[in-house]
Design a protein around this motif. Structure first.
Motif, PDB file in Angstrom:
ATOM      1  N   MET A   1      -0.867   4.144  -9.606  1.00  8.27           N
ATOM      2  CA  MET A   1       0.190   4.426 -10.570  1.00  8.27           C
ATOM      3  C   MET A   1      -0.124   3.771 -11.918  1.00  8.27           C
ATOM      4  SD  MET A   1       3.735   4.310  -8.364  1.00  8.27           S
ATOM      5  CE  MET A   1       4.707   4.792  -9.795  1.00  8.27           C
ATOM      6  N   ARG A   2      -0.705   2.612 -11.902  1.00 12.61           N
ATOM      7  CA  ARG A   2      -1.015   1.929 -13.166  1.00 12.61           C
ATOM      8  C   ARG A   2      -2.181   2.584 -13.901  1.00 12.61           C
ATOM      9  NH1 ARG A   2      -0.309  -2.807  -9.790  1.00 12.61           N
ATOM     10  NH2 ARG A   2       1.705  -3.792 -10.268  1.00 12.61           N
ATOM     11  N   ARG A   3      -3.199   3.004 -13.150  1.00 12.07           N
ATOM     12  CA  ARG A   3      -4.462   3.405 -13.783  1.00 12.07           C
ATOM     13  C   ARG A   3      -4.831   4.860 -13.578  1.00 12.07           C
ATOM     14  NH1 ARG A   3      -8.409  -1.233 -11.623  1.00 12.07           N
ATOM     15  NH2 ARG A   3      -9.847  -0.290 -13.125  1.00 12.07           N
ATOM     16  N   GLY A   4      -4.041   5.578 -12.778  1.00 10.73           N
ATOM     17  CA  GLY A   4      -4.309   6.987 -12.566  1.00 10.73           C
ATOM     18  C   GLY A   4      -5.671   7.230 -11.945  1.00 10.73           C
ATOM     19  N   SER A   5      -6.368   8.243 -12.415  1.00  5.41           N
ATOM     20  CA  SER A   5      -7.660   8.611 -11.837  1.00  5.41           C
ATOM     21  C   SER A   5      -8.724   7.540 -12.051  1.00  5.41           C
ATOM     22  CB  SER A   5      -8.140   9.937 -12.433  1.00  5.41           C
ATOM     23  OG  SER A   5      -8.269   9.831 -13.831  1.00  5.41           O
ATOM     24  N   ALA A   6      -8.474   6.593 -12.956  1.00  3.88           N
ATOM     25  CA  ALA A   6      -9.441   5.513 -13.196  1.00  3.88           C
ATOM     26  C   ALA A   6      -9.359   4.413 -12.140  1.00  3.88           C
ATOM     27  CB  ALA A   6      -9.221   4.905 -14.583  1.00  3.88           C
ATOM     28  N   SER A   7      -8.335   4.454 -11.292  1.00  2.00           N
ATOM     29  CA  SER A   7      -8.188   3.434 -10.263  1.00  2.00           C
ATOM     30  C   SER A   7      -9.269   3.602  -9.200  1.00  2.00           C
ATOM     31  CB  SER A   7      -6.815   3.547  -9.597  1.00  2.00           C
ATOM     32  OG  SER A   7      -6.751   2.736  -8.433  1.00  2.00           O
ATOM     33  N   PRO A   8      -9.845   2.503  -8.720  1.00  2.00           N
ATOM     34  CA  PRO A   8     -10.821   2.609  -7.619  1.00  2.00           C
ATOM     35  C   PRO A   8     -10.183   3.125  -6.332  1.00  2.00           C
ATOM     36  CG  PRO A   8     -10.261   0.315  -8.034  1.00  2.00           C
ATOM     37  CD  PRO A   8      -9.665   1.106  -9.157  1.00  2.00           C
ATOM     38  N   TYR A   9      -8.851   3.093  -6.267  1.00  2.00           N
ATOM     39  CA  TYR A   9      -8.161   3.584  -5.080  1.00  2.00           C
ATOM     40  C   TYR A   9      -7.743   5.051  -5.214  1.00  2.00           C
ATOM     41  CZ  TYR A   9      -7.895  -1.384  -4.035  1.00  2.00           C
ATOM     42  OH  TYR A   9      -8.221  -2.703  -3.795  1.00  2.00           O
ATOM     43  N   ALA A  10      -8.050   5.669  -6.349  1.00  2.00           N
ATOM     44  CA  ALA A  10      -7.664   7.060  -6.542  1.00  2.00           C
ATOM     45  C   ALA A  10      -8.286   7.948  -5.470  1.00  2.00           C
ATOM     46  CB  ALA A  10      -8.055   7.536  -7.935  1.00  2.00           C
ATOM     47  N   GLU A  11      -9.532   7.643  -5.062  1.00  2.00           N
ATOM     48  CA  GLU A  11     -10.185   8.468  -4.044  1.00  2.00           C
ATOM     49  C   GLU A  11      -9.592   8.242  -2.658  1.00  2.00           C
ATOM     50  OE1 GLU A  11     -14.285   7.678  -3.365  1.00  2.00           O
ATOM     51  OE2 GLU A  11     -13.995   5.575  -2.807  1.00  2.00           O
ATOM     52  N   TYR A  12      -8.797   7.187  -2.486  1.00  2.00           N
ATOM     53  CA  TYR A  12      -8.172   6.938  -1.187  1.00  2.00           C
ATOM     54  C   TYR A  12      -7.104   7.993  -0.886  1.00  2.00           C
ATOM     55  CZ  TYR A  12     -10.179   2.238  -0.565  1.00  2.00           C
ATOM     56  OH  TYR A  12     -11.039   1.178  -0.370  1.00  2.00           O
ATOM     57  N   PHE A  13      -6.461   8.495  -1.941  1.00  2.00           N
ATOM     58  CA  PHE A  13      -5.350   9.432  -1.783  1.00  2.00           C
ATOM     59  C   PHE A  13      -5.780  10.848  -2.154  1.00  2.00           C
ATOM     60  CE2 PHE A  13      -3.605   5.247  -2.717  1.00  2.00           C
ATOM     61  CZ  PHE A  13      -2.713   5.075  -1.672  1.00  2.00           C
ATOM     62  N   ASP A  14      -5.091  11.803  -1.589  1.00  2.00           N
ATOM     63  CA  ASP A  14      -5.387  13.213  -1.866  1.00  2.00           C
ATOM     64  C   ASP A  14      -4.559  13.634  -3.079  1.00  2.00           C
ATOM     65  OD1 ASP A  14      -6.340  15.732  -1.685  1.00  2.00           O
ATOM     66  OD2 ASP A  14      -5.513  16.179   0.286  1.00  2.00           O
ATOM     67  N   LEU A  15      -5.060  13.294  -4.260  1.00  2.00           N
ATOM     68  CA  LEU A  15      -4.322  13.516  -5.498  1.00  2.00           C
ATOM     69  C   LEU A  15      -4.597  14.893  -6.078  1.00  2.00           C
ATOM     70  CD1 LEU A  15      -4.872  10.065  -7.269  1.00  2.00           C
ATOM     71  CD2 LEU A  15      -3.037  10.748  -5.686  1.00  2.00           C
TER      72      LEU A  15
ATOM     73  N   GLY B   1       2.697   4.110   3.685  1.00  2.00           N
ATOM     74  CA  GLY B   1       3.988   4.074   3.024  1.00  2.00           C
ATOM     75  C   GLY B   1       3.850   3.719   1.555  1.00  2.00           C
ATOM     76  N   ILE B   2       4.590   4.427   0.713  1.00  2.00           N
ATOM     77  CA  ILE B   2       4.552   4.156  -0.729  1.00  2.00           C
ATOM     78  C   ILE B   2       5.958   3.968  -1.286  1.00  2.00           C
ATOM     79  CG2 ILE B   2       2.377   5.385  -1.070  1.00  2.00           C
ATOM     80  CD1 ILE B   2       4.059   7.741  -2.198  1.00  2.00           C
ATOM     81  N   GLY B   3       6.942   3.799  -0.400  1.00  2.00           N
ATOM     82  CA  GLY B   3       8.317   3.691  -0.852  1.00  2.00           C
ATOM     83  C   GLY B   3       8.563   2.508  -1.762  1.00  2.00           C
ATOM     84  N   ASP B   4       7.835   1.415  -1.558  1.00  2.00           N
ATOM     85  CA  ASP B   4       7.969   0.222  -2.388  1.00  2.00           C
ATOM     86  C   ASP B   4       6.570  -0.181  -2.837  1.00  2.00           C
ATOM     87  OD1 ASP B   4       8.360  -2.207  -3.590  1.00  2.00           O
ATOM     88  OD2 ASP B   4       9.632  -3.042  -2.003  1.00  2.00           O
ATOM     89  N   ALA B   5       6.245   0.103  -4.090  1.00  2.00           N
ATOM     90  CA  ALA B   5       4.892  -0.167  -4.605  1.00  2.00           C
ATOM     91  C   ALA B   5       4.562  -1.649  -4.633  1.00  2.00           C
ATOM     92  CB  ALA B   5       4.736   0.437  -6.003  1.00  2.00           C
ATOM     93  N   HIS B   6       5.583  -2.505  -4.550  1.00  2.00           N
ATOM     94  CA  HIS B   6       5.308  -3.940  -4.452  1.00  2.00           C
ATOM     95  C   HIS B   6       4.496  -4.266  -3.208  1.00  2.00           C
ATOM     96  CE1 HIS B   6       8.822  -4.943  -7.276  1.00  2.00           C
ATOM     97  NE2 HIS B   6       7.748  -5.473  -7.831  1.00  2.00           N
ATOM     98  N   HIS B   7       4.621  -3.428  -2.188  1.00  2.00           N
ATOM     99  CA  HIS B   7       4.003  -3.715  -0.897  1.00  2.00           C
ATOM    100  C   HIS B   7       2.835  -2.791  -0.580  1.00  2.00           C
ATOM    101  CE1 HIS B   7       7.133  -6.600   0.285  1.00  2.00           C
ATOM    102  NE2 HIS B   7       7.943  -5.827  -0.402  1.00  2.00           N
ATOM    103  N   ASN B   8       2.358  -2.057  -1.566  1.00  2.00           N
ATOM    104  CA  ASN B   8       1.168  -1.212  -1.372  1.00  2.00           C
ATOM    105  C   ASN B   8       0.327  -1.302  -2.639  1.00  2.00           C
ATOM    106  OD1 ASN B   8      -0.760   0.851  -1.125  1.00  2.00           O
ATOM    107  ND2 ASN B   8       0.612   2.147   0.068  1.00  2.00           N
ATOM    108  N   HIS B   9      -0.603  -2.252  -2.663  1.00  2.00           N
ATOM    109  CA  HIS B   9      -1.355  -2.476  -3.894  1.00  2.00           C
ATOM    110  C   HIS B   9      -2.306  -1.335  -4.198  1.00  2.00           C
ATOM    111  CE1 HIS B   9      -4.302  -4.017  -0.941  1.00  2.00           C
ATOM    112  NE2 HIS B   9      -5.214  -3.722  -1.854  1.00  2.00           N
ATOM    113  N   TRP B  10      -2.719  -0.549  -3.185  1.00  2.00           N
ATOM    114  CA  TRP B  10      -3.543   0.635  -3.453  1.00  2.00           C
ATOM    115  C   TRP B  10      -2.756   1.612  -4.322  1.00  2.00           C
ATOM    116  CZ3 TRP B  10      -5.350   2.067   2.222  1.00  2.00           C
ATOM    117  CH2 TRP B  10      -6.190   1.049   2.704  1.00  2.00           C
ATOM    118  N   TRP B  11      -1.566   1.918  -3.858  1.00  2.00           N
ATOM    119  CA  TRP B  11      -0.735   2.910  -4.563  1.00  2.00           C
ATOM    120  C   TRP B  11      -0.283   2.381  -5.927  1.00  2.00           C
ATOM    121  CZ3 TRP B  11      -0.072   7.868  -4.368  1.00  2.00           C
ATOM    122  CH2 TRP B  11       1.031   8.466  -4.979  1.00  2.00           C
TER     123      TRP B  11
END
Length: 772
Positions: A112-126, A98-108
């Motif tokens: 959003m803050r760092r884009g492709s530079a985020s270490p979690y970028a590979e977690y999602f199918d961007l 779920g990504i409806g509330d970014a307060h509760h999903n620190h990966w997402w």
């Protein structure tokens, strides 16, 4: 302590909510024991988005939800369940978060803050191609209005309406122009219909972002909790949500099997007509929609469906037969693919084009689009479906010779899976997504020949299943998937098993139904014929056996009608709400529930309700004794008039009596199943038993036996019950029992040889016999 059966007797699905937690489930365990259940089948138990009532929008880190009772509460439930001999099957959601509330999903939030530079970028199918490296988020209305954008000065946060938008460090200062702050981010907001979608979603749900389980770090981060529970033996099985949404379903299941050992492993997966679950999957079976189709079809007469086609065309002007539905389905698939899943087309095309640079990209895209639109396999890239997929391509080639070179690109990939493995995976996922969205979500809400067949796993174009197909599928199942689930209702079904049984009676009473519909259309024509006919059938399904609907039913029908109209997209839609159109249809539904119209409907319901209840008991009993493991959805041990979610997640009153016709037969079937474990599960056998006589068609029967083929348990139930309820007519139906003396599990009466349905059933809808 009672031992949990190694092979399940039956599962019981519970929908956990913040008001029905682990503690409340403990309180119904004695009830489940009385019912005969062997395994508790829980909805997702991980922490979900605030206010979630279903748990499929879970959020990291993966931990058992405090709102449901937390780890301590779960352990207590496990202990209590085990003490009474009940195992636990967990529902896991690997496809998305779920990504409806970014307060509760620190990966997402980090993405959003760092884009492709985020270490979690590979977690999602961007997919950052549309925004020149920025993440496009389809969260704006169609007109692209940005006026709700604001800065919360107290929190120092950027918001769009009630949606929190994380910002990169140093990009937001109190007093800044919100538009200027937005322009500094690694994302941009786009209209919901722009087709510029920067992340793969669960189907078309913006609040659910797909995960890349093929990446080891993602798998580890989302399954560590399950490994920990496995290490302490705190569950007995797993149900995998939306398997076909994963890039590599087979590889995923192999890894999961390693983690959970020999525990039960079920996958939520659709199967096309005639399609079988790939044996390469290391699972115990599906969650049972394939069985639902067979049972539903076995109780639907083909002759009645033909007459309903004539009525459907008369009132809507649209052909309701199989060919007409198939043509409309192809068109709807194509439109949905382009309008909703254009990201799938573009990315799949690019992967295949990379393997054939000499073929123009636009031709490869045409081949990809045509294949996704026309293929009738639930997901075509499973290894065992290679030949079926190639046959589909051959047929497309025959119809489109100019597409031949581009179709070769697809063919080569199916023949040599190493040629474009990622392309095949994306192609398969796209087919599954389009089928779910275009057919099950949209299509099943905009065609209405017989809406009981507009169900997950079913095929409205062919609502009936003949005897040979039904028994042939069971003979294959007992050999291939003896532990697969058999379901009639789930949290996802469009309507409950009992509502479907009531609606299906229209195919047994087509002339009486036609008179009712044409009379209603004359005295009170609906604002939209197709939608009106669809809603009328659902209204018939929930109408009380006697009298008129009370205000509770009326309120539920209004909510259901609004949702159904937005799903279908004929009168209104989720992205372009037409409140006037919706209100006109809802006013019409309300009007049907009073005055002359309600008298006519009540008169019809009085005719079909009793046989529908009989058939519902027959269906349910049969489902618990067929090859596989029967599943009981919460509350369906009694009569349930639920429609689609959230209607089917209403609280269940567990204080109701077990002295109910449906409940009694469930208990009987499961008691018998426990007494004859060798006749169910791996190594058991299935024997069709065919009714004879002038009314033999009204019986559906089979025997279950041990590995030696010796029948020990026999089920016989009525079908086409409208003309088969009087005991007197049952003398014309004969059932040849297998050799031996057979005892009725309820009455104790003994039978042998060929018996009449009147002697076997009496006035009951179904019987279970045990061989002495």
């Amino acid at each position: 302590m009672t031992t949990v059966p190694h092979h399940p007797v039956a599962t019981y699905r519970v929908q956990l909510t913040p008001t029905f937690t682990f503690a409340e489930v403990v309180g119904i365990l004695d009830h489940l024991v009385d019912l005969g259940i062997s395994h508790l089948y829980l909805s997702p138990i991980l922490t979900a988005m605030p206010g979630s009532t279903h748990g499929y929008d879970w959020c990291p880190p993966a931990r058992i939800s405090p709102a449901l009772g937390g780890e301590d509460g779960y352990r207590l439930l496990r202990a209590h369940a085990r003490a009474v001999g009940i195992g636990i099957v967990l529902d896991i959601v690997p496809n998305h978060v779920g990504i409806g509330d970014a307060h509760h999903n620190h990966w997402w939030a980090d993405v959003m803050r760092r884009g492709s530079a985020s270490p979690y970028a590979e977690y999602f199918d961007l997919d950052l191609a549309f925004g020149d490296g920025l993440l496009c988020l389809p969260w704006l209305p169609v007109d692209g209005d940005l006026s709700p954008l604001r800065i919360d000065a107290d929190a120092g946060e950027l918001w769009y309406g009630d949606r929190y938008l994380p910002t990169a460090d140093g990009t937001l200062r109190v007093g800044d122009d919100p538009l200027a702050v937005l322009a500094r981010q690694a994302y941009r907001l786009v209209p919901c219909d722009s087709r510029q979608i920067g992340y793969r979603r669960f189907l078309a749900v913006n609040e659910l972002a797909a995960l890349r389980q093929e990446v080891p770090a993602v798998y580890d981060a989302t399954h560590a909790w399950l490994r920990e529970l496995a290490a302490e033996d705190l569950f007995d099985g797993v149900r995998v949500d939306h398997l076909d949404g994963l890039t590599d379903p087979v590889g995923y299941c192999r890894r999961l099997r390693t983690d959970i050992g020999d525990r039960l492993l079920y996958v939520e997966k659709g199967l096309g007509v005639g399609e079988r679950l790939d044996p390469v999957l290391p699972v115990d079976g599906t969650t049972g929609y394939d069985q639902l189709r067979l049972i539903e079809g076995a109780f639907t007469p083909p002759s009645g469906a033909v007459e309903l086609s004539e009525l459907f065309q008369r009132i809507t002007g649209i052909s309701g037969d199989g060919d007409g539905m198939t043509a409309r389905a192809d068109d709807l698939r194509h439109v949905t693919l382009i309008d909703v899943f254009s990201d799938r087309v573009r990315r799949t095309t690019a992967l295949f084009s990379a393997t054939a640079p000499d073929v123009p990209v636009h031709k490869v895209q045409q081949a990809v689009t045509t294949f996704i639109t026309r293929v009738r396999l639930a997901r075509p890239d499973y290894p065992s479906l290679r030949h079926a997929a190639l046959d589909e391509i051959t047929q497309i080639r025959a119809d489109n010779p100019s597409m031949s070179d581009a179709l070769d690109v697809l063919s080569y990939a199916f023949v040599d899976r190493s040629r474009a493995p990622e392309g095949l995976g994306r192609l398969g996922e796209a087919v599954a997504a389009v089928t779910a969205k275009a057919i099950e979500d949209i299509g099943y809400h905009r065609t209405s020949r017989l809406v009981s067949a507009n169900e997950i796993g079913c095929t409205p174009a062919a609502p009936s299943v003949n005897r040979d197909e039904f028994h042939g599928a069971q003979l294959a199942r007992v050999e291939e998937w003896p532990l697969g689930l058999t379901t009639l209702s789930t949290h996802d079904t469009k309507r409950s098993e009992d509502v479907r049984a009531r609606i299906a009676m229209t195919a047994q009473t087509p002339q009486r139904w036609t008179v009712l519909v044409l009379t209603l259309w004359r005295i009170m024509p609906p604002p939209d014929a197709m939608t009106g006919y669809f809603l009328l059938q659902n209204l018939i399904g929930v109408w009380p056996d006697e009298g008129r609907p009370d205000e509770t039913v009326r309120t539920r029908m209004r909510a259901y009608a609004r949702k159904a109209m937005r799903e279908g997209g004929l009168v209104s839609s989720w992205t372009d709400v037409d409140e006037a159109g919706e209100n006109a249809m809802i006013d019409w539904i309300d009007a049907l529930q009073c005055g002359v119209a309600s008298d006519l409907i009540a008169e019809y319901v009085a005719v079909v309700a009793p046989p529908a209840r009989d058939e519902s008991v027959s269906r349910k009993t049969m489902s618990l004794l067929l090859p596989g493991v029967g599943d009981v959805y919460q509350g369906t041990q009694w009569w349930s008039d639920s429609l689609t979610d959230p209607d089917n997640r209403r609280p269940v009153d567990y204080t109701r009596s077990l002295d109910d016709p449906k409940t009694r037969m469930i208990r009987t079937a499961l008691d018998v199943r426990r007494r004859h474990p060798e006749s169910f599960g791996p190594g058991s056998t299935y024997l069709p038993v065919i009714g004879r006589g002038r009314r033999g068609i009204h019986l559906v029967a089979f025997a279950r036996g041990d590995a030696d083929g010796d029948p020990r348990v026999l089920f016989a139930g009525m079908r086409l019950a409208h003309t088969f309820r009087p005991v007197s007519v049952r003398d014309d139906a004969l059932l040849p029992l297998p050799a031996g003396l057979w005892r009725d599990a309820v009455t104790g009466a003994d039978h042998t040889g060929q018996v009449t349905a009147s002697a076997l059933l009496g006035d009951r809808p179904a019987v279970v016999l045990e061989k002495l």
